[in-house]
Design a protein around this motif. Sequence first.
Motif, mmCIF file in Angstrom:
data_model
loop_
_atom_site.group_PDB
_atom_site.id
_atom_site.type_symbol
_atom_site.label_atom_id
_atom_site.label_comp_id
_atom_site.label_asym_id
_atom_site.label_seq_id
_atom_site.Cartn_x
_atom_site.Cartn_y
_atom_site.Cartn_z
ATOM 1 N N ALA A 1 60.176 18.830 75.105
ATOM 2 C CA ALA A 1 60.910 19.426 73.990
ATOM 3 C C ALA A 1 60.315 19.036 72.662
ATOM 4 O O ALA A 1 60.466 19.740 71.669
ATOM 5 C CB ALA A 1 62.365 18.992 74.051
ATOM 6 N N ALA A 2 59.652 17.878 72.644
ATOM 7 C CA ALA A 2 59.054 17.411 71.400
ATOM 8 C C ALA A 2 57.803 18.193 71.043
ATOM 9 O O ALA A 2 57.304 18.115 69.935
ATOM 10 C CB ALA A 2 58.720 15.928 71.506
ATOM 11 N N ALA B 1 70.099 18.129 67.794
ATOM 12 C CA ALA B 1 69.339 19.211 68.423
ATOM 13 C C ALA B 1 68.244 19.696 67.476
ATOM 14 O O ALA B 1 68.359 19.541 66.249
ATOM 15 C CB ALA B 1 70.255 20.367 68.807
ATOM 16 N N TYR B 2 67.184 20.258 68.070
ATOM 17 C CA TYR B 2 66.074 20.812 67.288
ATOM 18 C C TYR B 2 65.719 22.179 67.851
ATOM 19 O O TYR B 2 65.805 22.422 69.058
ATOM 20 C CB TYR B 2 64.842 19.910 67.379
ATOM 21 C CG TYR B 2 65.081 18.488 66.948
ATOM 22 C CD1 TYR B 2 65.022 18.114 65.608
ATOM 23 C CD2 TYR B 2 65.370 17.504 67.887
ATOM 24 C CE1 TYR B 2 65.243 16.807 65.219
ATOM 25 C CE2 TYR B 2 65.593 16.192 67.515
ATOM 26 C CZ TYR B 2 65.530 15.846 66.177
ATOM 27 O OH TYR B 2 65.760 14.552 65.791
ATOM 28 N N TYR C 1 63.617 24.713 72.048
ATOM 29 C CA TYR C 1 64.928 24.122 71.782
ATOM 30 C C TYR C 1 65.045 22.813 72.542
ATOM 31 O O TYR C 1 64.555 22.683 73.671
ATOM 32 C CB TYR C 1 66.050 25.065 72.226
ATOM 33 C CG TYR C 1 67.436 24.528 71.911
ATOM 34 C CD1 TYR C 1 67.908 24.501 70.603
ATOM 35 C CD2 TYR C 1 68.256 24.033 72.921
ATOM 36 C CE1 TYR C 1 69.176 23.996 70.309
ATOM 37 C CE2 TYR C 1 69.519 23.537 72.642
ATOM 38 C CZ TYR C 1 69.969 23.515 71.331
ATOM 39 O OH TYR C 1 71.208 23.008 71.033
ATOM 40 N N TYR C 2 65.682 21.847 71.899
ATOM 41 C CA TYR C 2 65.974 20.586 72.577
ATOM 42 C C TYR C 2 67.278 20.018 72.030
ATOM 43 O O TYR C 2 67.474 19.951 70.810
ATOM 44 C CB TYR C 2 64.858 19.557 72.370
ATOM 45 C CG TYR C 2 65.257 18.194 72.870
ATOM 46 C CD1 TYR C 2 65.331 17.948 74.230
ATOM 47 C CD2 TYR C 2 65.618 17.189 71.987
ATOM 48 C CE1 TYR C 2 65.730 16.715 74.716
ATOM 49 C CE2 TYR C 2 66.026 15.951 72.453
ATOM 50 C CZ TYR C 2 66.079 15.714 73.825
ATOM 51 O OH TYR C 2 66.496 14.496 74.292
ATOM 52 N N SER D 1 67.021 22.091 76.984
ATOM 53 C CA SER D 1 65.582 21.967 76.722
ATOM 54 C C SER D 1 64.901 23.270 77.088
ATOM 55 O O SER D 1 65.185 23.856 78.137
ATOM 56 C CB SER D 1 64.993 20.811 77.538
ATOM 57 O OG SER D 1 63.593 20.760 77.384
ATOM 58 N N TYR D 2 64.018 23.726 76.193
ATOM 59 C CA TYR D 2 63.310 24.985 76.463
ATOM 60 C C TYR D 2 62.071 25.076 75.575
ATOM 61 O O TYR D 2 62.070 24.612 74.429
ATOM 62 C CB TYR D 2 64.225 26.183 76.195
ATOM 63 C CG TYR D 2 63.502 27.424 75.734
ATOM 64 C CD1 TYR D 2 62.723 28.174 76.618
ATOM 65 C CD2 TYR D 2 63.561 27.832 74.399
ATOM 66 C CE1 TYR D 2 62.042 29.304 76.174
ATOM 67 C CE2 TYR D 2 62.895 28.958 73.954
ATOM 68 C CZ TYR D 2 62.130 29.692 74.848
ATOM 69 O OH TYR D 2 61.448 30.796 74.421
ATOM 70 N N GLY D 3 61.017 25.652 76.109
ATOM 71 C CA GLY D 3 59.804 25.896 75.342
ATOM 72 C C GLY D 3 58.748 26.541 76.220
ATOM 73 O O GLY D 3 58.937 26.726 77.425
#
Length: 760
Positions: free
Chosen positions: A305-306, A398-399, A412-413, A512-514
């Motif tokens: 996520a980072a 969250a980011y 998204y995290y 978590s997504y990317g």
Amino acid sequence: MKKVFAVLFSGVLLASSIPLYDYVKADEIATNTAMVTKEEVPAASGKTDSSDYDMEAAIKAVKARITIPKEYSEFDYYFYDTSSYYEAFWSFTWRIPGKESYIQVNCDVDNHITQYSKYDYSKENEAGLANYLQNELVKKAENFIEKIAPETKGKLELVNSTYEGAYSGNYSFQFQRIENGIPFPDNGVNVQVNNTTGEVMGVSINWLYGIKIPSHVTSLSKEEAVKIIKENMKMKLTYQTDSYWIYDKLGNASNSSLKKAYLVYEPTEYYISVDANSGKVYLTQNEWVDAAYGSNLNSKAKNEAARSADTGTVSMELSADELKKVEELKNLITKSEAIKKVTGNKYLLLDKNLKEITASLNKWDNGDGDTSYVWNIELRDPRSVDYEKDKDTYRAYAYATVDAKTGMILSYYASVKSYYNDKTQKWESVKIAYNKEEGKEILEKFLKSQIKNRLENSVLSDQSEDYVAYYKKDTPVYGGYSYRYNRVNEGIEYPYNSIYGSVDGITGKIYSYGSNWDYKISFESSKGAISPEKAMDYYLGMDGFGLKYEINAIHKYDNNNSQYYNPNSTEYEVRLVYRPDINPSYISPFTGEQLDYDGKVYKKEKPYTYLDITDAEKYRDVMLLSDMNIGFEGEYFKPEAPITIGEMNKLLEKVGYYGINSDTNYQESQLITREEVAQLFINKLGLEKVSAIKGVYKTGYQDESNIQQKYLGAVALAKGLGLMEGDKDNKFNAKSNVTRLDAVTLILNFIKVQQNGVLY
């Protein structure tokens, strides 16, 4: 004079990887003292000071096997207690006062030496030119091992020897353990011997002492083992890429150039072995007796996520003026719209207390050479925490990144609440409302709404439990699930591009997504590829598959506290197996050849050998360069054959120097005379102007009159510096072409001149 060296470090720097609180430095102790100061040492194993282990006995054991010269009078020690990564050991260092010269020795608590290294800063730059051949130093390595680890005598075989490079000047000899005539590759010894001085500079010993070795008798044949492996492992056709970064002609890295993805077959299992008697299949060499204590949030999800939304993203904060101009563009969504894309998405895990929201617009290199813009959004729970009064101290965050043009959520995290109560020291049970399959369905619905095209060109490659929600009778109950989808082309996976996501089983929301995705890439066609079964035959036919002893580590837990791993409870067993130790593991899907990690046919690096170079006295220079991995391809060296400019440049570059450069602009295929090469090497030494002085040089050669006047100074200097000499009749033969043997001798002499510093 320009000199290029590849920096290769051969030492083992243990201290750099050890936490500061794990060591203690002793008061200065005289080298030959019989008394040892003992101080308290923080330890995870329950041993509270170094007196629990006998340091005095350890020092005496080391000095009984290794001579410590008197000038190494400064003494330090570190004690590393048992951890999850290593067994307890001592590290002793003896130094010469005021000099960066030391001898370091590590030994375990049973006083077995595990590492030796010697370093002398004053001699750091003296390496580079070998005086010894590899085979002349093997015995020295063997004798040193026998001296410091006598228990290994008769149980080692040399499996590999390599040249570590000009920086260290060491030959590295790798020995593996042999028991009952069967290889035991998990145990062995590595020795570094300096090829200039012949001195042993480093030893690393990996050895299980007092372990029971099973019988060498087998019930299973190699052919039967092959059949079992084929039933439990397949060869998978995948795409690989030779380099993530593409470099232009100026050496600048860029991820916007066209990448090439090539095809390979690789085994579906990273590790596999078959018990040579029971036929049992092992997929790991680490056995866990009880359930592991899991952290609340899987680090894999956090790390992914980072990442930026797409691999290769280059983000750069805009100035206020730039921001104003960009926001005026009608094709970009506003900050409020971008925030709404996230906070209004029904699939995302959004804590009700995420009230503090900030957003910034950034430039974004999307990977295809075009520049776009993204909104970086941060959401936080602004409430302060009073750890004394508040029952609930969890604060969510969250980011997210949102494409400023399309409004697509790129990544998204969100944090996930822990159900472990720090005050009661107990887990709180919670209902897991969604299973792994339902989580997958939720994630795919979201992906279709955001990156439908990418999802349609991907395949689910991995799914697993992600974080522990709570424990039930020492058994973990997982609260989240992670999924990974690899990009495909012609139905073949390209693991360098993927989509990842994690779904909370409690709420059914995505935390978590990317994804990362190359826009410009060329895929190799699979037309004409061999079958997976044929690839498996090629794979198991490679060197490295056979009968071996291997180590299995059995990790146990402290029954008094199942949350923490007890590092003292690791036991080891040796088992007899059939195992494919094949590295690299790539097989060409078109030829069945073993490929390296750049997609080229793999060639094991080894010293050059030639059928016409057998006289060690006559051709010693050729053999020295061969042992340093420098030479010509082919079965024959052809010592008397004239050498081309291109061939000489390759030799120079392999030694670590730039090739020949000259105003005459020699062509790669051009031959070169002896007088010409004398001038070129004198130029490389920076003596071009000195050699041009007229009327002062005499060479003393019988055929000096045949030397052109413009080369006379260079030939005289080459003779005086020991670069070149005449033949047995004292003739220089200025017009003769330089042979391959001449070139090798010249290059070695050139290095000696550089090292001896005769010009300074």
